[in-house]
Design a protein around this motif. Structure first.
Motif, short mmCIF file in Angstrom:
data_model
loop_
_atom_site.label_atom_id
_atom_site.label_comp_id
_atom_site.label_asym_id
_atom_site.label_seq_id
_atom_site.Cartn_x
_atom_site.Cartn_y
_atom_site.Cartn_z
N ALA A 749 0.93 -1.16 -0.11
CA ALA A 749 -0.08 -0.08 0.12
C ALA A 749 1.01 1.33 -0.25
O ALA A 749 0.58 2.36 -0.67
N TRP A 750 2.05 1.22 0.76
CA TRP A 750 2.99 2.36 0.85
C TRP A 750 3.54 2.55 -0.60
O TRP A 750 3.76 3.67 -1.10
N TYR A 752 2.21 2.55 -3.52
CA TYR A 752 1.44 3.28 -4.34
C TYR A 752 1.44 4.61 -4.35
O TYR A 752 1.21 5.35 -5.23
N ASN A 753 2.07 5.23 -3.27
CA ASN A 753 2.12 6.61 -3.22
C ASN A 753 0.57 7.34 -3.37
O ASN A 753 0.61 8.38 -3.91
N ASN A 754 -0.31 6.65 -2.74
CA ASN A 754 -1.40 7.33 -2.68
C ASN A 754 -2.22 7.16 -1.31
O ASN A 754 -2.12 6.11 -0.66
N VAL A 755 -2.65 8.35 -0.77
CA VAL A 755 -3.18 8.23 0.63
C VAL A 755 -4.35 7.30 0.87
O VAL A 755 -4.22 6.87 1.97
N ILE A 756 -5.30 7.30 -0.22
CA ILE A 756 -6.43 6.33 0.12
C ILE A 756 -5.89 4.95 0.19
O ILE A 756 -6.33 4.19 1.01
N ILE A 757 -5.03 4.69 -0.71
CA ILE A 757 -4.63 3.25 -0.73
C ILE A 757 -3.98 2.92 0.52
O ILE A 757 -3.98 1.76 1.09
N LEU A 758 -3.09 3.95 0.93
CA LEU A 758 -2.07 3.62 2.13
C LEU A 758 -3.11 3.63 3.36
O LEU A 758 -2.79 2.73 4.23
#
Lengths: 817, 70
Positions: A749-750, A752-758
C-alpha cells in the motif's frame, strides 16, 4: 503418608505442597449449633463431611427448616419478579439488619399476602377499566353509525317529500305506496354492537354472512389506537362493529360467533339521548376508576420500593440460613439428642481460628458447655488446598483443569507460573505484538476492581480471569521478540551493528555467495541482517528446531527432578532408585546427548550431521564416525550411553514390582501378629472411614502397570521430544504470517504513493494483525503451551488424582445457584 | 561482548531481581522461597533462550545471502 516433619535446610515453599490438612471432630451442644455453623461459615476454613449420607433429605433433622427457607426463597423470587415488572431495582446496601429469620418469615408472609391481594384488586380494577374504555369506544363509533344513518334517512325522507310535493311524475313507480306499506310491516331489526380484533375482522364478517345466509348487515369502523383487551390484558388493534339481524335465531347464531371470535359485546341504546347519557356516565366512571387504579399503583410502588431497599439483605439472610441448615443436616445427632457431632477437613493452620470461632459461638449463644474440638487420625486421603492469591490462582487454575493435585504432591504451578508464559512467548516472539498484549493485560489489571464487580460475558470473563497470565505472556513475548529481533516482523539494530558485511567493496557476490562475518556475534538476539535474505529460513529453521529440543529436554528433566522431590517427600525409596534414576539416565543418554551434540556443534562450527550421528548410534554403534566426529572419544561415549539406555529399561521395569511385593508381604506379616496400637481411637476411625491399607496385592496387575509405565516413558521420551518441535513450527508460522501482513499489505500500500490506498492498507493491516496474530495466534500458542505443560511436562511426575478442598463458606454460595 | 560477559550480566540481573523481590515483597520465609523460585526460573529461561541464539550465531555454517531485489 506425608506426615513428615518438614525440617531441613530450607523452609517449605509456598504452593509447592498443598496445605497440611487434618480431619477434625466437633461436638457441638444443640443450642449453640446454629450459631457455631454460622461462624464457621464466616471463617470458611472447614469442609464438613456428610455424616448422614444414607438418609434421604426428608429424614434429616433440619428438613423442616430447609423447607421453610425454600418457601421464603420462593417469596423473595416472587417479590423480585414483581419488582422487575414494576421497574423497581433492588438497592444494594451493606447496612446489616437486625432481623432474625423468624421475624423475617412472618414479615415476608405478610408482604406476600398484601402484594397478592393488591395485585388481584388491581387486576380487577384494570379489567373493568379496560371494559369501560371499550364500551366508550363502542358508544362513540356506533353512535356515529346511527347518527349518519339517521341523517341520511332524514335526507331521503326530505327528498322524497319534496318529490311528492313537486307532483307525481312519470318515473314514480306505481308500487311505491305498497313498498312503503311493506316497510312498516317488516319485523323490527335487532342489533348488536361490540369490538372484534382487527386481524379477525374479515373472517368474522364472512362467517357472519355465511351463517345467516346473508341476512345480516354489518358495519365496522377501525379504532385508531390499539386498545387493551380486558380478558387477555394485551394491547390489540380492534374494530368496532354493529351487526343488524332479523329474528331470534339469527341473534343466537351471531352471539355464538361473537364468542368464538373473542368479540366483546356491549349494550347499546338506539335513541340518541340515551346514548349521550350513557357516554357521560361511562366517562364519569372511567375517571373514577382511573384515580382508584392510580392510587393503588402508587401504594404498590411504595410497597415494592420498601421491599427493594431491603431485598438484598433479606435474600442474603435467607441464603445464609438455608446453607446453615444444609450443613446442620450433615451433622449426626448424638444419642442423647443434646449434641451434634460434626466431622470435617480443615487446614492445620486454621486450628486456632476454628477454636476461637467455637468459643465465640458458645459465648454468644449463652451455652453452658463449650463445643469440643478434636483431631481424628485417619488413613483417608485429605483434600488438596492451595492458598493462592489473585496472581497465582489463575496459574493454579491451569493446573487444576488438568487434574487436582494429590494431597501434598509436588505442585507444578511453582514452575508453570514462569515456564507457561515463557513457552508461549517462544511461539509468540514479536515485541510489537507483545506490547499490544501487554496493553490489553494492563487495561484489565487497572480496571480490576470495577470489572470484578460487574457481570461480564463469557469470553471477556475468561480473559479477565487470566489477566495475570496474559501479563506475563506479554512480558515474555516482548523479551523473545527482542531475541528474535522482530517488531511487527521488522528487525532493528538496537544492540549494535550487524556482524556481517560484504566480502569486498563492490558487494558483487552478496547475492550469490553471501556476506561474511567480520565482527563479533550480534550481542543480543538474532542478527538483523538475516531479515529478508535468501538464507533466512534455513538459518531460522535450524536455530528454532534446535532451540525447541534444548528447551524441551530441559523442561522434561525438570519434570523428572520433580518426581524425585515427590519420592523423597513421600519417603518412597523405590521410586527414587527404580524410577527416577533410570528415567534420568534414559532421557539424558539419548536426548541429553543430542543436546550436548547441538551445543558442541555450535561451539566448534563443525559440519557434522547430527541426525546421521544419532541414527547410526543405534544402527551400527561400533562403526567409525568419520567426518561426523565432533570430539575425541565420541565413539566410546556413545557406546557407554547406548549401553546405559538399554540397561535403564529393564531397570525401570523389573525390580519395582518385586520390591513392592516383598514390602507388601513384610507389612502383612507384621500386621497379622501385632495388635492394633491405640484401640479405641483407631476403632472409631475405622468404623467411619474406609481403610486403604488392606487391599489385595495382585502381582500380575502391578507388573502390567509397571510395564505400561515403562513403555509409556520410553516411547514418550522420543515422542515428547518430537512434540516440543511445535515450538519451532508455531514460532515459524507466527513470524511468517506477520511478515506477510507487513510486506504484502502495508508495504505494498505504501508503494502506491496514494493516501487512500495507504489508509485502506493500514486498516487491513491493523485488522489482520489484531484478528489473526493477536487473537487467533495467541489462542493457538496458548493451547500449545498448555499441551506442553499438561502432557510433556506433567506426565513425568504429576498424578493429579486428588480432590479439591471446598470449605463451607457463605461467600461462595452464589456459584451454587 | 562475549558469551561469558553477557552471562555474567544475566547472573547479575538474576541476583538483583531476587534481592528486589526479597526486599519489596517480604512475606515470610515460605513465600520468599516461592518468589525466589519464580525469579530464578524466569532468569534461567531468559538466559537459556539468549544463550541458544547467541551460540547458534557464533560459528556460522550458513551466511546471509541477500535476495536479488536488493
Amino acid at each position: 503418608m506425608g506426615e513428615v516433619a518438614r525440617g531441613g535446610c530450607c523452609p517449605p515453599m509456598d504452593l509447592f505442597r498443598s496445605e497440611p490438612m487434618q480431619l477434625v471432630q466437633l461436638i457441638i451442644p444443640i443450642e449453640s449449633a446454629h450459631r457455631t455453623v454460622s461462624y464457621l461459615g464466616d471463617l470458611a476454613l472447614l469442609q464438613f463431611k456428610d455424616l448422614n449420607a444414607d438418609k434421604s433429605p426428608f429424614q434429616r433433622t433440619y428438613a423442616t427448616q430447609i423447607k421453610r427457607c425454600g418457601e421464603m426463597a420462593r417469596r423473595l423470587r416472587f417479590f423480585k419478579e414483581q419488582m422487575l415488572r414494576a421497574g423497581v431495582l433492588p438497592k444494594y446496601s451493606t447496612t446489616p439488619i437486625g432481623v432474625n429469620i423468624d421475624d423475617l418469615e412472618v414479615k415476608l408472609t405478610e408482604i406476600e399476602s398484601e402484594l397478592t391481594e393488591m395485585n388481584a384488586n388491581g387486576e380487577k380494577l384494570q379489567r373493568s377499566h379496560n371494559e369501560l374504555v371499550e364500551y366508550k369506544l363502542v358508544l362513540q363509533k356506533a353512535g356515529e353509525f346511527f347518527h349518519t344513518a339517521q341523517s341520511r334517512a332524514l335526507e331521503q325522507q326530505r327528498e322524497y317529500e319534496s318529490r311528492q310535493l313537486s307532483g307525481e311524475s312519470m318515473e314514480t313507480p306505481l308500487l311505491q305506496d305498497q313498498e312503503l306499506l311493506g316497510d312498516t310491516k317488516q319485523v323490527k331489526l335487532g342489533f348488536l354492537a361490540g369490538l372484534v380484533p382487527r386481524e379477525k375482522s374479515m373472517v368474522f364478517e364472512r362467517i357472519l354472512f355465511r351463517a345467516t345466509r346473508g341476512n345480516v348487515f354489518l358495519r365496522q369502523a377501525t379504532v385508531e389506537e390499539p386498545v387493551i383487551d380486558p380478558v387477555s390484558g394485551d394491547k390489540t388493534e380492534k374494530n368496532v362493529f354493529v351487526v343488524f339481524y332479523a329474528g331470534e335465531k339469527a341473534k343466537a347464531k351471531i352471539l355464538k360467533i361473537c364468542d368464538a371470535f373473542g368479540a366483546n359485546r356491549y349494550p347499546f341504546a338506539e335513541e340518541l339521548g340515551k346514548q349521550a347519557q350513557m357516554i357521560r356516565e361511562v366517562s364519569g366512571r372511567l375517571v373514577e376508576l382511573k384515580t382508584t387504579i392510580d392510587a393503588g399503583l402508587v401504594h404498590r410502588d411504595n410497597l415494592l420500593n420498601s421491599i427493594g431497599a431491603q431485598f438484598e439483605q433479606w435474600d442474603a439472610l435467607v441464603r445464609k440460613e438455608k446453607s446453615i441448615n444444609h450443613t446442620l443436616n450433615m451433622l449426626s445427632l448424638d444419642v442423647t439428642k443434646k449434641c451434634l457431632v460434626a466431622e470435617g477437613w480443615s487446614p492445620v493452620f486454621a486450628t486456632k481460628q476454628i477454636q476461637d470461632a467455637l468459643q465465640r459461638a458458645a459465648l454468644d449463644s449463652n451455652s453452658q458447655v463449650n463445643a469440643i474440638f478434636q483431631v481424628l487420625h485417619t488413613r483417608e486421603l485429605p483434600p488438596t488446598y492451595f492458598r493462592t492469591n489473585k496472581f497465582t490462582s489463575s496459574y493454579q487454575g491451569i493446573i487444576d483443569s488438568y487434574g487436582v493435585a494429590k494431597y501434598q504432591e509436588a505442585n507444578p504451578t511453582v514452575y508453570t507460573v514462569v515456564t507457561f508464559p515463557f513457552l508461549f512467548a517462544v511461539m509468540f516472539g514479536d515485541w510489537g505484538h507483545g506490547i499490544c498484549l501487554l496493553l490489553a493485560a494492563l487495561y484489565f489489571i487497572i480496571r480490576e476492581k470495577k470489572l470484578s464487580s460487574q457481570k461480564l460475558d463469557d469470553i471477556t470473563e475468561m480473559t479477565f480471569g487470566g489477566r495475570y497470565v496474559i501479563l506475563l505472556m506479554a512480558l515474555f513475548s516482548i523479551y523473545t521478540g527482542f531475541i528474535y529481533n522482530e517488531f511487527f516482523s521488522v528487525p532493528f539494530e538496537i544492540f549494535g551493528p550487524s556482524a556481517y558485511e560484504c566480502r569486498d567493496l563492490s558487494c558483487r557476490d552478496a547475492t550469490t555467495v553471501g556476506l561474511i562475518k567480520v565482527r563479533d556475534t550480534y550481542p543480543f538476539g538474532v542478527d538483523p541482517v538475516w531479515h529478508g535474505t535468501r538464507s533466512e529460513l534455513p538459518f531460522l529453521n535450524s536455530l528454532k528446531m534446535k532451540m525447541s529440543i534444548l528447551l524441551g529436554v530441559a523442561q522434561m528433566n525438570l519434570g523428572i527432578i520433580m518426581s524425585y522431590f515427590n519420592a523423597k517427600f513421600f519417603r518412597n525409596c523405590v521410586n527414587v532408585w527404580f524410577q527416577f534414576i533410570p528415567q534420568m539416565i534414559f532421557l539424558n543418554s539419548l536426548f541429553g546427548y543430542l543436546s550436548l551434540l547441538i551445543i558442541v556443534k555450535w561451539c566448534t562450527g563443525s559440519q557434522a550431521d547430527l541426525y546421521h550421528i544419532l541414527i547410526y548410534m543405534f544402527l551400527s554403534p561400533t562403526d567409525d564416525l568419520g567426518e561426523n566426529q565432533l570430539f575425541v572419544g565420541q565413539k566410546n561415549l556413545q557406546l557407554v550411553l547406548l549401553l546405559l539406555a538399554f540397561v535403564s529399561v529393564p531397570w525401570m521395569l523389573i525390580p519395582k514390582p518385586f520390591i513392592l511385593k516383598k514390602q507388601h508381604e513384610a507389612r502383612h506379616g507384621v500386621e497379622s501378629y501385632t495388635p492394633l496400637e491405640n484401640t479405641d481411637e483407631s476403632l472409631q476411625v475405622e468404623s467411619n472411614h474406609d481403610s486403604h491399607g488392606h487391599e489385595e496385592f495382585e502381582f500380575s496387575e502391578v507388573f502390567v502397570h509397571q510395564l505400561i509405565h515403562t513403555i509409556e516413558f520410553v516411547l514418550g521420551a522420543v515422542s515428547n521430544t518430537a512434540s516440543y518441535l511445535r515450538l519451532w513450527a508455531l514460532s515459524l508460522a507466527h513470524s511468517e504470517l506477520s511478515s506477510v501482513f507487513y510486506e504484502k499489505v502495508l508495504m505494498m500500500a505504501w508503494g502506491y504513493n496514494n493516501v487512500i490506498i495507504l489508509i485502506v492498507g493500514l486498516i487491513v493491516f491493523i485488522f489482520a494483525t489484531v484478528g489473526v496474530l493477536l487473537v487467533m495466534e495467541t489462542l493457538s500458542a496458548f493451547l500449545h503451551a498448555l499441551r506442553l505443560h499438561w502432557v510433556e511436562f506433567q506426565n513425568k511426575f504429576y498424578e493429579g488424582d486428588g480432590y479439591k478442598f471446598h470449605p463451607f463458606s457463605f461467600s461462595l454460595q452464589d456459584d451454587e445457584e | 561482548m562475549g558469551f561469558s560477559v553477557t552471562t555474567l550480566i544475566f547472573v547479575g540481573i538474576g541476583i538483583v531481581a531476587s534481592l528486589c523481590t526479597r526486599i519489596c515483597f517480604n512475606r515470610g520465609p515460605s513465600a520468599n522461597l516461592f518468589h525466589l523460585t519464580l525469579v530464578l526460573t524466569a532468569t534461567i529461561c531468559c538466559w537459556m533462550m539468549w544463550a541458544i541464539v547467541y551460540l547458534a550465531q557464533m560459528k556460522p555454517l550458513i551466511v546471509p545471502i541477500l535476495s536479488e531485489g536488493e
